[in-house]
Design an enzyme around this catalytic site. Structure first.
Site, PDB file in Angstrom:
ATOM      1  CG  HIS A  47      -0.326   0.111  -4.932  1.00  0.00           C
ATOM      2  ND1 HIS A  47      -0.994  -1.042  -4.606  1.00  0.00           N
ATOM      3  CD2 HIS A  47       0.396  -0.184  -6.044  1.00  0.00           C
ATOM      4  CE1 HIS A  47      -0.685  -1.983  -5.483  1.00  0.00           C
ATOM      5  NE2 HIS A  47       0.162  -1.488  -6.352  1.00  0.00           N
ATOM      6  CB  SER A  58      -0.904   0.032   1.230  1.00  0.00           C
ATOM      7  OG  SER A  58      -1.658  -1.140   1.320  1.00  0.00           O
TER       8      SER A  58
HETATM    9 ZN   LIG Z   1       0.315  -2.881   4.935  1.00  0.00          ZN
END
Ligand SMILES: [Zn+2]
Ligand SMILES: [Zn+2]
Length: 387
Positions: free
Chosen positions: A71, A68
């Site tokens: 990203h 994440s």
């Molecule tokens: Zn994570």
């Protein structure tokens, strides 16, 4: 003052996306990829966090870089952030971490100075309807550490004691607080897999066959959990050769490259014609992972969907009906003891996650580590903000 790694992005809603009044006012959005442009990392000197009466101040020992985080840092052709979820910037990122308590608020009861802890990223409120029903990961007032609240790629982070889990059992087992603080940074992603495989899917039985799609950190944690839980066959599928090597080192009986394979056929054969009982999707590519599975699903199979993808996926529901297959959407790690049980498994020596850590770097080298992770060759890089 303290050193911290911040993610900065420009609030430029995409043409066609109309932010709500609340989003316009707070710049807190549940649609990150629709509003944030030109994300970039910045090392800054910031004031140490203020301590609420229920908070502890944690000196961060290790903080992992998550998919994440990547990203949020990466952008598409139009310059928009890839991460589609709940975010507010600028913010200190980092949510997979362990550290030492250096100060406790006046009303903290469960922790004191020098305790070593790992911390839930999901900042559930405990008061909303979803929390009161026990669904903490789906809190109506959700905040996320390192997404909407200052995270742990900093020398210090302040968190409510209710999100902290003590690492003493791991320190006792390994005889080293430093080792507990290293393994402790892997608890958050491992608890995500644990929650999906054993809390959401409650039909697991020792002896089951398990296939894991995706050998990133979440998939690798799922692999190790499946082995620890007594799966009789664990297969990992990933297109990256270096990730397959890590999966092999962690003990899967078979590690497959999906390229040029009929994956349904290959898995059917590996399962001796019976099919798999548990499928863990940790690749975020359901079109290529879950959708092709038919005969390689055993009767009563469970599909644990952890990967994220905004693309709609056609699924063979007729096969699911005939084979009594269930699909479980799983998100987060809070509730039902996932953190507690992962810590217990680590302390019992049943989770060998060490080979996942491919490098450890100081905060100054963190931007270079993000760059290096763009190739997705490394498994887990840990940042040590106080090294
Ligand atoms: Zn994570
Ligand atoms: Zn809540």
């Amino acid at each position: 003052m303290m050193r911290a790694l911040r993610l900065i992005a420009d609030w430029e809603p995409r043409a066609g996306y109309t932010p709500s009044d609340d989003e316009l006012e707070t710049h807190r959005t549940s649609s990150g990829s629709k509003v944030w442009r030109s994300p970039r990392l910045e090392l800054s000197d910031l004031p140490e966090p203020a301590l609420g009466e229920h908070d502890v101040l944690i000196e961060v020992a290790n903080c992992g870089i998550c998919g994440s985080d990547m990203h949020m840092y990466e952008s598409d052709a139009d310059g928009y952030m890839l991460y589609p979820g709940l975010t507010r910037f600028p913010n200190i990122i980092g949510h997979e971490f362990a550290g030492r308590v250096v100060e406790a608020g006046t009303r903290v009861r469960s922790l004191r100075r020098d305790d070593i802890v790992s911390v839930e990223e999901i900042q559930w409120c405990g008061r909303c309807t979803s929390c009161r029903r026990g669904y903490f990961n789906h809190c109506d007032n959700l905040e996320e550490l390192g997404f909407t609240r200052p995270g742990a790629m900093a020398q210090y982070v302040a968190v409510d004691e209710k999100y902290c889990w003590k690492l003493d059992p791991i320190a006792e087992r390994t005889g080293s607080a430093a080792e507990a603080l290293t393994l402790g940074a892997l608890i958050e992603p491992t608890a995500v897999s644990y929650h999906a495989m054993f809390a959401r899917n409650q039909r697991y039985m020792p002896g089951n066959y398990c296939v894991v799609f995706g050998a990133g950190p979440i998939g690798l944690a799922a692999e190790v959990l499946a082995l620890a839980a007594g799966c009789a066959l664990v297969v990992v599928v990933d297109p990256s050769a270096s990730r397959r090597r890590t999966a092999t080192a962690l003990g899967a009986q078979h590690v497959l490259d999906p390229a040029g394979q009929d994956i349904d056929e290959a898995l059917l054969e590996l399962s001796r014609g019976r099919g798999f009982d548990m499928v863990v999707e940790a690749a975020g590519a359901p079109l290529h992972t879950v959708a092709p599975l038919r005969r390689s699903l055993n009767v009563d199979a469970a599909i644990c969907y952890i990967g994220r993808s905004e693309r709609p996926t056609p699924l063979p529901l007729e096969d699911y009906q005939v084979r009594r297959v269930q699909v479980y959407g799983a998100l987060g790690h809070s509730g039902q003891g996932a953190f507690q049980n992962v810590i217990r498994l680590m302390a019992a020596g049943l989770l060998n996650l060490r080979p996942m850590i491919s490098a450890t770097v100081g905060l100054g080298e963190a931007p270079a580590a993000f760059k290096r992770l763009e190739s997705r060759e490394d498994a887990k890089i840990l940042i040590q903000p106080n090294a």
